[in-house]
Each structure stands twice: as C-alpha cells, then as structure tokens.
Design an enzyme around this catalytic site. Structure first.
Site, PDB file in Angstrom:
ATOM      1  N   LYS A 147       0.850  -1.193   0.000  1.00  0.00           N
ATOM      2  CA  LYS A 147       0.000   0.000   0.000  1.00  0.00           C
ATOM      3  C   LYS A 147       0.881   1.236   0.000  1.00  0.00           C
ATOM      4  O   LYS A 147       2.048   1.212   0.390  1.00  0.00           O
ATOM      5  CB  LYS A 147      -0.937   0.010   1.214  1.00  0.00           C
ATOM      6  N   GLY A 171      10.525  -2.203   6.302  1.00  0.00           N
ATOM      7  CA  GLY A 171      10.665  -0.867   6.869  1.00  0.00           C
ATOM      8  C   GLY A 171      10.526   0.228   5.837  1.00  0.00           C
ATOM      9  O   GLY A 171      11.092   1.312   5.987  1.00  0.00           O
ATOM     10  N   GLY A 172       9.762  -0.045   4.776  1.00  0.00           N
ATOM     11  CA  GLY A 172       9.653   0.913   3.680  1.00  0.00           C
ATOM     12  C   GLY A 172       8.360   1.698   3.651  1.00  0.00           C
ATOM     13  O   GLY A 172       8.139   2.494   2.740  1.00  0.00           O
ATOM     14  N   GLY A 193       3.685  -1.454   4.165  1.00  0.00           N
ATOM     15  CA  GLY A 193       2.815  -2.387   4.880  1.00  0.00           C
ATOM     16  C   GLY A 193       3.080  -3.848   4.603  1.00  0.00           C
ATOM     17  O   GLY A 193       2.182  -4.677   4.784  1.00  0.00           O
ATOM     18  N   GLY A 194       4.293  -4.197   4.195  1.00  0.00           N
ATOM     19  CA  GLY A 194       4.572  -5.572   3.799  1.00  0.00           C
ATOM     20  C   GLY A 194       4.242  -6.608   4.856  1.00  0.00           C
ATOM     21  O   GLY A 194       3.526  -7.575   4.591  1.00  0.00           O
ATOM     22  N   GLY A 195       4.760  -6.426   6.069  1.00  0.00           N
ATOM     23  CA  GLY A 195       4.504  -7.395   7.132  1.00  0.00           C
ATOM     24  C   GLY A 195       3.038  -7.498   7.470  1.00  0.00           C
ATOM     25  O   GLY A 195       2.506  -8.591   7.692  1.00  0.00           O
ATOM     26  N   SER A 196       2.348  -6.360   7.496  1.00  0.00           N
ATOM     27  CA  SER A 196       0.914  -6.351   7.781  1.00  0.00           C
ATOM     28  C   SER A 196       0.131  -7.060   6.684  1.00  0.00           C
ATOM     29  O   SER A 196      -0.818  -7.800   6.950  1.00  0.00           O
ATOM     30  CB  SER A 196       0.413  -4.910   7.929  1.00  0.00           C
ATOM     31  N   ASP A 216      -2.020  -1.697  10.420  1.00  0.00           N
ATOM     32  CA  ASP A 216      -2.320  -1.748   8.989  1.00  0.00           C
ATOM     33  C   ASP A 216      -2.968  -3.063   8.551  1.00  0.00           C
ATOM     34  O   ASP A 216      -3.454  -3.159   7.416  1.00  0.00           O
ATOM     35  CB  ASP A 216      -1.040  -1.537   8.166  1.00  0.00           C
TER      36      ASP A 216
END
Length: 272
Positions: free
Chosen positions: A9, A90-91, A94-97, A130
């Site tokens: 996102k 950490g970009g 929302g990758g981990g979410s 997120d």
C-alpha cells in the site's frame, strides 16, 4: 504448498491529528493498494502445528497471524508457512501487515472457519494497525489509528516508488511526531496531490538517505511524498510510460520500481 499475493500500500496522505490517551495517534490517511506484492506460501496441516520455513524465523507476523487465528477460534488445525519478500522491509508499504492479512484470509477458508470480514479485521488489528486495511481489501480513508476504514474510489494511476536502503522505525518516528489537531482535510472526494505526510519532516531530518531520495523525486514531481513513516517515497502518474520514463533517469545510487494502483486486494473475495 500454494502461494498467495500480499500486495503493498501507499499512503497518499497522512495527517497526524492528536495523541491519544493510549499512546497512539489519531490519524487521517488515504490508503492506496498497489500490485507490487510479497508472496505467502500456505499449506494446511492436520496435526495442529504452525510451522514456518525461511529466513525470517519463527517470530514473524505470518506465524503470529496463524497462531492468533487458531487461538481466537479454538481450531485444532495447523499449517506450513513460507514467505517470499518483494516489498521493502521498513519501507512504509505495509509488507509485514499485508503478509499477516493474507494468512488470515487464506486460513479462514482452508480451516473452514467462515469468519466474516469484520471479525477478521478485528483479529488483524491485534497484530498491527495496517492489517485491517488488507483484510478490508479496498482503497480507503483510514481514521483512528488507521483501523476505521471507509472505501474510496480512486482514479487509475501508476507510481514510481523509490526505496532508500534504510529501515525506518515507525515507533521512533511517531514518538517524535507533532500533532495538528483539526488539520485534516475533507474526504471524500480525494484528488491526487491533496494533503501531505506530516511525518516527512521528522523522517528526512533523521535519515539523510530518505531526504536525498525525496528531494530528487520532488525536483521532478513537486507533489512527490513519503509513504507511511518511510522509508519509501513515491510520485503518482496517470500513465505507466511516464512512470517508467522517470525511472530510467534514476541515478545509479538510487533504486526504485513502478507499481500500478489497484482497486481491490486480489484475495478480496476470500473474506466473503
């Protein structure tokens, strides 16, 4: 094992309105889903164990999502999980979410739990602010800490996203965030370039690489901005060719990719 998408996102704007009594901040943000995505591998197990294979260890959000879902529903089933990272860590995308949301959506069906979307969003909120967005599955206005979601129609768009090679601490940035009570904007409708990201000055002051990438992008696209609490920065274009033309001008010291805005999560129907 089957593989499933976990899209990223962008925060097209992010306004920090007030600090809450629980330590979180009241926000107003516009979430835009994009086609750049991680891939989550899921296979059901009948022995009740949740196992993860890969470099991210046994304490990542995919595993936490599966275990929380099992705990919340009393399911005796398990799963094997794996993860192929494409989105920057950490970009601010929302990758981990998104990975966690994909696990919830897939296991809800594989384990035949039949939880509705709202219940899955509430479970997701316990994993991260997120996660509910990716279960919600549509572009949205986010309020509260981002968990109060209202679907938004956004025009078709392409994005050039630059990825400074730093991992920004969301907790650190929000700890130093200045609040602007009442400085939100009226949404809907939302127009490209509307609003701002209130966290930009804090991040760029602490992370020179983010400042340099954003300055380069703004010099060519004045409405460029940072997503989330960073480190990613982006510019919006009406056509793919425009985004790729600017990507071709990137200095050798900078990295980035072109992503298409999408209307719905690829797994949207899995929550029905």
């Amino acid at each position: 094992m089957n593989w499933y998408p976990a899209p990223g996102k962008l925060n097209l704007c992010l306004h920090v309105l007030a600090r809450r009594l629980d330590g979180y901040h009241e926000l107003q943000t516009v979430f835009r889903l994009v086609d750049r995505a991680d891939r989550v591998g899921v296979a059901p197990r009948t022995d009740g164990e949740v196992r993860f294979s890969g470099e991210f260890g046994d304490d990542n959000l995919c595993v936490k999502a599966a275990r929380l879902l099992r705990e919340e529903t009393g399911s005796s089933q398990g799963c094997d999980l794996a993860l192929e990272k494409v989105l920057p860590v950490g970009g601010g995308m929302g990758g981990g979410s998104s990975d966690a949301a994909t696990v919830l959506l897939i296991l809800n069906r594989l384990w035949r739990l039949d939880l509705d979307r709202k219940r899955l969003q509430n479970i997701g909120a316990r994993l991260g602010a997120d996660v509910p967005l990716f279960v919600f599955g549509e572009n949205a206005l986010g309020e509260g800490i981002g968990e109060r979601l209202t679907a938004l129609e956004l025009p078709a768009a392409w994005y050039l996203v630059l990825t400074p090679q730093v991992s920004v601490s969301t907790k650190e940035i929000f700890k130093n965030a200045l609040t602007h009570a009442g400085k939100g904007i009226k949404i809907p409708p939302f127009f490209p370039g509307q609003g701002q990201n209130d966290l930009e000055p804090i991040v760029t002051a602490r992370y020179p690489a983010v400042a340099a990438h954003l300055a380069w992008l703004k010099s060519r696209c004045p409405q460029a901005r940072m997503t989330g609490s960073g480190a990613g920065v982006f510019a919006e274009f009406a056509a793919e060719g425009e985004a790729r033309a600017l990507q071709s001008e990137l200095p050798d010291s900078m990295r980035g990719f072109v992503a298409r805005g999408i209307e719905r999560h690829p797994l949207y129907d899995w929550a029905d």
